[in-house]
Each structure stands twice: as structure tokens, then as C-alpha cells.
Motif scaffolding. Sequence first.
Motif, PDB file in Angstrom:
ATOM      1  N   GLU A  85      -1.406   3.979  -0.546  1.00  0.00           N
ATOM      2  CA  GLU A  85      -0.311   4.449   0.313  1.00  0.00           C
ATOM      3  C   GLU A  85       0.782   3.397   0.437  1.00  0.00           C
ATOM      4  O   GLU A  85       1.973   3.734   0.432  1.00  0.00           O
ATOM      5  CB  GLU A  85      -0.841   4.821   1.699  1.00  0.00           C
ATOM      6  N   VAL A  86       0.387   2.131   0.537  1.00  0.00           N
ATOM      7  CA  VAL A  86       1.376   1.053   0.614  1.00  0.00           C
ATOM      8  C   VAL A  86       2.151   0.971  -0.701  1.00  0.00           C
ATOM      9  O   VAL A  86       3.385   0.914  -0.705  1.00  0.00           O
ATOM     10  CB  VAL A  86       0.702  -0.302   0.931  1.00  0.00           C
ATOM     11  N   LEU A  87       1.429   0.976  -1.803  1.00  0.00           N
ATOM     12  CA  LEU A  87       2.066   0.845  -3.116  1.00  0.00           C
ATOM     13  C   LEU A  87       2.988   2.018  -3.437  1.00  0.00           C
ATOM     14  O   LEU A  87       3.987   1.851  -4.143  1.00  0.00           O
ATOM     15  CB  LEU A  87       1.002   0.696  -4.206  1.00  0.00           C
ATOM     16  N   GLU A  88       2.665   3.184  -2.950  1.00  0.00           N
ATOM     17  CA  GLU A  88       3.518   4.349  -3.188  1.00  0.00           C
ATOM     18  C   GLU A  88       4.588   4.491  -2.116  1.00  0.00           C
ATOM     19  O   GLU A  88       5.304   5.492  -2.080  1.00  0.00           O
ATOM     20  CB  GLU A  88       2.646   5.610  -3.276  1.00  0.00           C
ATOM     21  N   SER A  89       4.687   3.475  -1.272  1.00  0.00           N
ATOM     22  CA  SER A  89       5.678   3.415  -0.189  1.00  0.00           C
ATOM     23  C   SER A  89       5.677   4.669   0.677  1.00  0.00           C
ATOM     24  O   SER A  89       6.722   5.127   1.132  1.00  0.00           O
ATOM     25  CB  SER A  89       7.074   3.154  -0.765  1.00  0.00           C
ATOM     26  N   GLU A  90       4.480   5.204   0.919  1.00  0.00           N
ATOM     27  CA  GLU A  90       4.352   6.380   1.774  1.00  0.00           C
ATOM     28  C   GLU A  90       4.460   6.006   3.252  1.00  0.00           C
ATOM     29  O   GLU A  90       4.667   6.867   4.091  1.00  0.00           O
ATOM     30  CB  GLU A  90       3.015   7.082   1.515  1.00  0.00           C
ATOM     31  N   LEU A  91       4.273   4.727   3.553  1.00  0.00           N
ATOM     32  CA  LEU A  91       4.324   4.260   4.928  1.00  0.00           C
ATOM     33  C   LEU A  91       5.648   3.539   5.172  1.00  0.00           C
ATOM     34  O   LEU A  91       6.128   2.796   4.301  1.00  0.00           O
ATOM     35  CB  LEU A  91       3.141   3.324   5.199  1.00  0.00           C
ATOM     36  N   PRO A  92       6.277   3.745   6.343  1.00  0.00           N
ATOM     37  CA  PRO A  92       7.624   3.216   6.595  1.00  0.00           C
ATOM     38  C   PRO A  92       7.790   1.710   6.331  1.00  0.00           C
ATOM     39  O   PRO A  92       8.788   1.279   5.772  1.00  0.00           O
ATOM     40  CB  PRO A  92       7.854   3.522   8.073  1.00  0.00           C
ATOM     41  N   PHE A  93       6.809   0.910   6.674  1.00  0.00           N
ATOM     42  CA  PHE A  93       6.936  -0.542   6.558  1.00  0.00           C
ATOM     43  C   PHE A  93       6.655  -1.034   5.135  1.00  0.00           C
ATOM     44  O   PHE A  93       6.949  -2.172   4.792  1.00  0.00           O
ATOM     45  CB  PHE A  93       5.968  -1.214   7.540  1.00  0.00           C
ATOM     46  N   ALA A  94       6.095  -0.198   4.299  1.00  0.00           N
ATOM     47  CA  ALA A  94       5.622  -0.605   2.970  1.00  0.00           C
ATOM     48  C   ALA A  94       6.705  -1.242   2.115  1.00  0.00           C
ATOM     49  O   ALA A  94       6.434  -2.180   1.360  1.00  0.00           O
ATOM     50  CB  ALA A  94       5.015   0.587   2.244  1.00  0.00           C
ATOM     51  N   SER A  95       7.922  -0.774   2.228  1.00  0.00           N
ATOM     52  CA  SER A  95       8.998  -1.336   1.403  1.00  0.00           C
ATOM     53  C   SER A  95       9.241  -2.812   1.707  1.00  0.00           C
ATOM     54  O   SER A  95       9.757  -3.543   0.862  1.00  0.00           O
ATOM     55  CB  SER A  95      10.289  -0.544   1.601  1.00  0.00           C
ATOM     56  N   ASN A  96       8.838  -3.277   2.860  1.00  0.00           N
ATOM     57  CA  ASN A  96       8.986  -4.688   3.226  1.00  0.00           C
ATOM     58  C   ASN A  96       7.907  -5.568   2.599  1.00  0.00           C
ATOM     59  O   ASN A  96       7.946  -6.785   2.733  1.00  0.00           O
ATOM     60  CB  ASN A  96       8.948  -4.847   4.751  1.00  0.00           C
ATOM     61  N   LEU A  97       6.957  -4.955   1.932  1.00  0.00           N
ATOM     62  CA  LEU A  97       5.840  -5.687   1.332  1.00  0.00           C
ATOM     63  C   LEU A  97       5.907  -5.700  -0.188  1.00  0.00           C
ATOM     64  O   LEU A  97       4.961  -6.133  -0.844  1.00  0.00           O
ATOM     65  CB  LEU A  97       4.508  -5.063   1.790  1.00  0.00           C
ATOM     66  N   ASP A  98       7.018  -5.239  -0.758  1.00  0.00           N
ATOM     67  CA  ASP A  98       7.117  -5.055  -2.206  1.00  0.00           C
ATOM     68  C   ASP A  98       6.899  -6.334  -3.009  1.00  0.00           C
ATOM     69  O   ASP A  98       6.465  -6.268  -4.154  1.00  0.00           O
ATOM     70  CB  ASP A  98       8.433  -4.386  -2.589  1.00  0.00           C
ATOM     71  N   THR A  99       7.124  -7.489  -2.442  1.00  0.00           N
ATOM     72  CA  THR A  99       6.882  -8.739  -3.183  1.00  0.00           C
ATOM     73  C   THR A  99       5.388  -8.978  -3.428  1.00  0.00           C
ATOM     74  O   THR A  99       5.036  -9.792  -4.281  1.00  0.00           O
ATOM     75  CB  THR A  99       7.483  -9.948  -2.439  1.00  0.00           C
ATOM     76  N   TYR A 100       4.544  -8.268  -2.699  1.00  0.00           N
ATOM     77  CA  TYR A 100       3.091  -8.439  -2.835  1.00  0.00           C
ATOM     78  C   TYR A 100       2.438  -7.305  -3.629  1.00  0.00           C
ATOM     79  O   TYR A 100       1.227  -7.284  -3.781  1.00  0.00           O
ATOM     80  CB  TYR A 100       2.437  -8.515  -1.442  1.00  0.00           C
ATOM     81  N   PHE A 101       3.225  -6.392  -4.138  1.00  0.00           N
ATOM     82  CA  PHE A 101       2.667  -5.210  -4.789  1.00  0.00           C
ATOM     83  C   PHE A 101       1.774  -5.553  -5.985  1.00  0.00           C
ATOM     84  O   PHE A 101       0.777  -4.881  -6.217  1.00  0.00           O
ATOM     85  CB  PHE A 101       3.775  -4.241  -5.206  1.00  0.00           C
ATOM     86  N   THR A 102       2.113  -6.569  -6.748  1.00  0.00           N
ATOM     87  CA  THR A 102       1.274  -6.945  -7.897  1.00  0.00           C
ATOM     88  C   THR A 102      -0.121  -7.348  -7.433  1.00  0.00           C
ATOM     89  O   THR A 102      -1.134  -6.904  -8.006  1.00  0.00           O
ATOM     90  CB  THR A 102       1.931  -8.096  -8.689  1.00  0.00           C
ATOM     91  N   LYS A 103      -0.195  -8.142  -6.375  1.00  0.00           N
ATOM     92  CA  LYS A 103      -1.501  -8.554  -5.839  1.00  0.00           C
ATOM     93  C   LYS A 103      -2.234  -7.365  -5.218  1.00  0.00           C
ATOM     94  O   LYS A 103      -3.456  -7.263  -5.333  1.00  0.00           O
ATOM     95  CB  LYS A 103      -1.316  -9.664  -4.804  1.00  0.00           C
ATOM     96  N   PHE A 104      -1.494  -6.478  -4.576  1.00  0.00           N
ATOM     97  CA  PHE A 104      -2.116  -5.296  -3.991  1.00  0.00           C
ATOM     98  C   PHE A 104      -2.701  -4.395  -5.069  1.00  0.00           C
ATOM     99  O   PHE A 104      -3.784  -3.843  -4.903  1.00  0.00           O
ATOM    100  CB  PHE A 104      -1.117  -4.506  -3.148  1.00  0.00           C
ATOM    101  N   ARG A 105      -1.993  -4.235  -6.194  1.00  0.00           N
ATOM    102  CA  ARG A 105      -2.509  -3.423  -7.298  1.00  0.00           C
ATOM    103  C   ARG A 105      -3.807  -4.015  -7.849  1.00  0.00           C
ATOM    104  O   ARG A 105      -4.759  -3.284  -8.134  1.00  0.00           O
ATOM    105  CB  ARG A 105      -1.473  -3.313  -8.419  1.00  0.00           C
ATOM    106  N   ALA A 106      -3.815  -5.340  -8.014  1.00  0.00           N
ATOM    107  CA  ALA A 106      -5.018  -6.003  -8.523  1.00  0.00           C
ATOM    108  C   ALA A 106      -6.186  -5.825  -7.552  1.00  0.00           C
ATOM    109  O   ALA A 106      -7.318  -5.540  -7.978  1.00  0.00           O
ATOM    110  CB  ALA A 106      -4.738  -7.485  -8.763  1.00  0.00           C
ATOM    111  N   ALA A 107      -5.913  -5.959  -6.266  1.00  0.00           N
ATOM    112  CA  ALA A 107      -6.969  -5.785  -5.263  1.00  0.00           C
ATOM    113  C   ALA A 107      -7.479  -4.355  -5.272  1.00  0.00           C
ATOM    114  O   ALA A 107      -8.695  -4.116  -5.225  1.00  0.00           O
ATOM    115  CB  ALA A 107      -6.444  -6.156  -3.877  1.00  0.00           C
ATOM    116  N   ARG A 108      -6.581  -3.390  -5.335  1.00  0.00           N
ATOM    117  CA  ARG A 108      -6.980  -1.987  -5.359  1.00  0.00           C
ATOM    118  C   ARG A 108      -7.864  -1.707  -6.571  1.00  0.00           C
ATOM    119  O   ARG A 108      -8.908  -1.073  -6.454  1.00  0.00           O
ATOM    120  CB  ARG A 108      -5.756  -1.077  -5.386  1.00  0.00           C
ATOM    121  N   SER A 109      -7.460  -2.199  -7.737  1.00  0.00           N
ATOM    122  CA  SER A 109      -8.265  -1.985  -8.954  1.00  0.00           C
ATOM    123  C   SER A 109      -9.654  -2.591  -8.816  1.00  0.00           C
ATOM    124  O   SER A 109     -10.648  -1.974  -9.214  1.00  0.00           O
ATOM    125  CB  SER A 109      -7.556  -2.592 -10.166  1.00  0.00           C
ATOM    126  N   GLU A 110      -9.715  -3.787  -8.261  1.00  0.00           N
ATOM    127  CA  GLU A 110     -11.009  -4.454  -8.080  1.00  0.00           C
ATOM    128  C   GLU A 110     -11.911  -3.650  -7.155  1.00  0.00           C
ATOM    129  O   GLU A 110     -13.092  -3.439  -7.450  1.00  0.00           O
ATOM    130  CB  GLU A 110     -10.801  -5.854  -7.511  1.00  0.00           C
TER     131      GLU A 110
END
Length: 160
Positions: A85-110
Motif C-alpha cells: 500500500e505504501v509503495l503504490e502510494s495508496e496512503l496519503p503520507f506514502a508519497s513522503n516516503l518515496d526515497t525509501y521505496f527501494t528498501k521497502f520493495r526489498a523488505a516486502r520481497s523478503e
Amino acid sequence: MAAKTNFDDNIFFLNTIVKTLKAGISLDIDPEYFRDKLVEDIFFVDSGLSRIYAALKENHYLIKRAEYLRNLARAKRIFADFLTEVLESELPFASNLDTYFTKFRAARSEHLADVQEIHHLLDRPAHTEGEQEDIISHEEYKYLLQDDGSDAEGDRAAEE
């Protein structure tokens, strides 16, 4: 002395943090106040879930291991869904976290890979990969099934 790990409570607490994170990121809060804390908590949950899984993988002899693994798989799935949900920017605050998206993707995959691995662990027979069935000898059974000593004293008196 090894410390007792409270897997149920630890997993519950991490799930509670994820629910709080989702509620917080769903709000229109100011990033300058909350971005660092939210990111820190996301990485804390990521690390906590991974550490609990490592502990459960190591300890094959926990009595409630299967239950803990099921709960952990559920928690990892909830966390991975939150990250999606964060990565797909479905949540209002998610766009403020875009610098961490690469790490979030890796964590999600793991975590998604771990969920699959947990399902395989739960589906396979209990006595595989080097685990051997405990075998108790006849002498051990006799010792284990002995009375606590009160009847043994009476037996000894009767023998004399």
C-alpha cells in the motif's frame, strides 16, 4: 541462562505497530514531524519480524513452533501488504516516503518469500532434514515409569 522468548506477545506487538503505522500514514500529517519516526518504525518491524523468524527456524524443538510460525506468517503477510500500500502510494503520507521505496520493495520481497518458506516448513513432515525421531529404550521406559519412590521403599522392605 538463556532468556525465554515470548513469541506470541512479540508477534502481537509487531502487528500492533503495523496497524498504528497504517493508521498514521493514512492521515494527512506533517512529514517534517513524523517522517523519520514512521520510517524508523517500518524498519523496526522489518527487523523484528526477521529476527523472530530466524529464532524460530533455529529452534525445531519448540512445543508450539507450528503455531508461532503460522502467526508469524500472518504477521509477515500483513506487513508485506502494508508495504504494498505504501509503495503504490495508496496512503496519503506514502508519497513522503518515496526515497525509501527501494528498501521497502526489498523488505516486502523478503517477507513474502519467508511466508512461502514458512508454508513449506509447515507442510512438510516433522521428521525430515536431519531431524530424527526420538527413540526411548526399554530401560528408559522402566526408569520413567517408576513410582516416585514411595512404593519403591515398600518394595525394598518386602524384599528384606
